[in-house]
Motif scaffolding. Sequence first.
Motif, PDB file in Angstrom:
ATOM      1  N   ALA A 141      -0.644   1.159  13.343  1.00 36.28           N
ATOM      2  CA  ALA A 141       0.604   0.484  13.638  1.00 36.28           C
ATOM      3  C   ALA A 141       1.716   1.525  13.680  1.00 36.28           C
ATOM      4  CB  ALA A 141       0.913  -0.561  12.570  1.00 36.28           C
ATOM      5  N   PRO A 142       2.692   1.398  14.597  1.00 34.52           N
ATOM      6  CA  PRO A 142       3.797   2.359  14.639  1.00 34.52           C
ATOM      7  C   PRO A 142       4.512   2.503  13.303  1.00 34.52           C
ATOM      8  CG  PRO A 142       3.805   1.008  16.611  1.00 34.52           C
ATOM      9  CD  PRO A 142       2.774   0.416  15.698  1.00 34.52           C
ATOM     10  N   SER A 143       4.629   1.400  12.569  1.00 29.21           N
ATOM     11  CA  SER A 143       5.307   1.468  11.267  1.00 29.21           C
ATOM     12  C   SER A 143       4.526   2.336  10.287  1.00 29.21           C
ATOM     13  CB  SER A 143       5.471   0.063  10.696  1.00 29.21           C
ATOM     14  OG  SER A 143       4.209  -0.580  10.553  1.00 29.21           O
ATOM     15  N   SER A 144       3.181   2.318  10.395  1.00 32.44           N
ATOM     16  CA  SER A 144       2.353   3.143   9.516  1.00 32.44           C
ATOM     17  C   SER A 144       2.554   4.626   9.826  1.00 32.44           C
ATOM     18  CB  SER A 144       0.882   2.763   9.673  1.00 32.44           C
ATOM     19  OG  SER A 144       0.058   3.619   8.912  1.00 32.44           O
ATOM     20  N   VAL A 145       2.622   4.978  11.123  1.00 30.97           N
ATOM     21  CA  VAL A 145       2.864   6.367  11.507  1.00 30.97           C
ATOM     22  C   VAL A 145       4.220   6.809  10.986  1.00 30.97           C
ATOM     23  CG1 VAL A 145       3.182   7.940  13.445  1.00 30.97           C
ATOM     24  CG2 VAL A 145       1.399   6.185  13.549  1.00 30.97           C
ATOM     25  N   SER A 146       5.224   5.976  11.169  1.00 34.56           N
ATOM     26  CA  SER A 146       6.574   6.310  10.711  1.00 34.56           C
ATOM     27  C   SER A 146       6.610   6.512   9.192  1.00 34.56           C
ATOM     28  CB  SER A 146       7.544   5.204  11.126  1.00 34.56           C
ATOM     29  OG  SER A 146       8.846   5.493  10.684  1.00 34.56           O
ATOM     30  N   GLN A 147       5.902   5.651   8.477  1.00 35.74           N
ATOM     31  CA  GLN A 147       5.871   5.759   7.016  1.00 35.74           C
ATOM     32  C   GLN A 147       5.194   7.057   6.579  1.00 35.74           C
ATOM     33  OE1 GLN A 147       3.351   2.907   5.005  1.00 35.74           O
ATOM     34  NE2 GLN A 147       4.683   2.870   3.208  1.00 35.74           N
ATOM     35  N   GLN A 148       4.088   7.415   7.235  1.00 41.00           N
ATOM     36  CA  GLN A 148       3.378   8.641   6.887  1.00 41.00           C
ATOM     37  C   GLN A 148       4.254   9.875   7.148  1.00 41.00           C
ATOM     38  OE1 GLN A 148       0.119   9.171   5.645  1.00 41.00           O
ATOM     39  NE2 GLN A 148       0.211   6.989   5.175  1.00 41.00           N
ATOM     40  N   LEU A 149       4.993   9.858   8.232  1.00 40.57           N
ATOM     41  CA  LEU A 149       5.861  10.995   8.542  1.00 40.57           C
ATOM     42  C   LEU A 149       7.049  11.065   7.580  1.00 40.57           C
ATOM     43  CD1 LEU A 149       5.770  10.922  12.452  1.00 40.57           C
ATOM     44  CD2 LEU A 149       4.628  12.521  10.919  1.00 40.57           C
ATOM     45  N   SER A 150       7.511   9.930   7.119  1.00 41.10           N
ATOM     46  CA  SER A 150       8.574   9.924   6.107  1.00 41.10           C
ATOM     47  C   SER A 150       8.066  10.528   4.795  1.00 41.10           C
ATOM     48  CB  SER A 150       9.066   8.498   5.872  1.00 41.10           C
ATOM     49  OG  SER A 150       9.685   7.979   7.028  1.00 41.10           O
ATOM     50  N   GLN A 151       6.824  10.214   4.455  1.00 44.27           N
ATOM     51  CA  GLN A 151       6.233  10.802   3.246  1.00 44.27           C
ATOM     52  C   GLN A 151       6.052  12.310   3.398  1.00 44.27           C
ATOM     53  OE1 GLN A 151       2.662   8.555   2.563  1.00 44.27           O
ATOM     54  NE2 GLN A 151       3.742   6.754   1.793  1.00 44.27           N
ATOM     55  N   LEU A 152       5.721  12.752   4.616  1.00 37.49           N
ATOM     56  CA  LEU A 152       5.601  14.187   4.858  1.00 37.49           C
ATOM     57  C   LEU A 152       6.954  14.871   4.700  1.00 37.49           C
ATOM     58  CD1 LEU A 152       3.877  16.607   5.695  1.00 37.49           C
ATOM     59  CD2 LEU A 152       4.358  16.025   8.086  1.00 37.49           C
ATOM     60  N   GLU A 153       7.999  14.242   5.195  1.00 40.21           N
ATOM     61  CA  GLU A 153       9.346  14.794   5.007  1.00 40.21           C
ATOM     62  C   GLU A 153       9.655  14.966   3.522  1.00 40.21           C
ATOM     63  OE1 GLU A 153      12.314  13.748   8.684  1.00 40.21           O
ATOM     64  OE2 GLU A 153      12.050  12.218   7.152  1.00 40.21           O
ATOM     65  N   ALA A 154       9.268  13.969   2.723  1.00 36.82           N
ATOM     66  CA  ALA A 154       9.502  14.051   1.279  1.00 36.82           C
ATOM     67  C   ALA A 154       8.704  15.192   0.656  1.00 36.82           C
ATOM     68  CB  ALA A 154       9.138  12.716   0.622  1.00 36.82           C
ATOM     69  N   GLU A 155       7.461  15.400   1.139  1.00 45.36           N
ATOM     70  CA  GLU A 155       6.645  16.500   0.628  1.00 45.36           C
ATOM     71  C   GLU A 155       7.262  17.862   0.964  1.00 45.36           C
ATOM     72  OE1 GLU A 155       2.774  16.204   2.306  1.00 45.36           O
ATOM     73  OE2 GLU A 155       2.183  14.443   1.141  1.00 45.36           O
ATOM     74  N   VAL A 156       7.735  17.989   2.190  1.00 43.21           N
ATOM     75  CA  VAL A 156       8.249  19.272   2.654  1.00 43.21           C
ATOM     76  C   VAL A 156       9.646  19.534   2.093  1.00 43.21           C
ATOM     77  CG1 VAL A 156       8.824  20.639   4.705  1.00 43.21           C
ATOM     78  CG2 VAL A 156       6.847  19.115   4.735  1.00 43.21           C
ATOM     79  N   GLY A 157      10.424  18.452   1.941  1.00 42.01           N
ATOM     80  CA  GLY A 157      11.763  18.594   1.393  1.00 42.01           C
ATOM     81  C   GLY A 157      12.830  18.902   2.418  1.00 42.01           C
TER      82      GLY A 157
END
Length: 314
Positions: free
Chosen positions: A29-45
């Motif tokens: 789902a597009p929302s799942s992709v968006s959520q995963q990329l938001s989590q990656l942003e949090a990991e990277v900072g």
Amino acid sequence: MFDLHRLRLLRELKHRGTLAAVAAALSYAPSSVSQQLSQLEAEVGVRLLEPVGRRVRLTEQAEILVAHTEAVLERLERAEADIATSLTDLTGTLRVASFQTAALALVPTALGLLRDLHPRLRVHVTHMEPERSLPALQARDFDLVIAEEYPGNPNPRPAGLEQEDLLDDPLHLALPAPADRPEATTGGPLAALRSLAARPWVMEPEGTAARHWAMTLCRNAGFEPDVRFETTDLLLHLRLVEQGHAAAFLPDLVWNAQHPSVTLRPLPRGHRTRRIFTVVRRGRSRHPAILACRDALLRAVGLRSGQAGGTPAP
């Protein structure tokens, strides 16, 4: 340590352009992709995506991450190739994309050779023009692509892809019947081409390498072709020439080693062959399935050359 799955999603976004395209390709789902990329942003900072209208684009930091992700994935593909090489039997699925004439003239023979030598290897073939299949190869939708390059019209060389020549395929001017001007059949290549300036033409669609090459060839001969028929189906090109509806530029592979069914004339020097080659991602070229497929295609070229008969020499 960054999550590799999320890094791959970021890489997919770079190659596919939109969150919706990434989601469709990976059955998310597009929302799942968006959520995963938001989590990656949090990991990277740092911020990885920025809005541009209704879409998003990668930030400079995201581009850095994608470049490193490409290197990691290339190394993993080499590891996969090494593991496959260590096995005694070739298994799994090989995904191949080919344009039409190569798919008709070479792929079936190559498939027969692969079936005999590696019966447990599953080969999936898709008919797709290089304009679409090469980006799809980068996006990992395919493992190997059969592509073409027209004279004087070199293809872009995307980073991360490796090419290997397969054959040079002669190109010809195909005359519609009747060829009612003497220079069409008795003059030199330029005279033959110019004699068809007022005739209808069939060409591949706008935006293709074949169309750009064909238009350039006609314009260099001093005329703007009357393109009334547009299709990537070269068998339809041939049928329109056979029935006198259009002139065309046709390659040898159209006849699949059979005698030509229309009158052919040579093209001006420097425009007489197209290059056909296979393309894989860097790090994949030593995989046994890739090696076996490339070898089978080369053997198919050799078998076809042994059967070839009737196209006139330029």
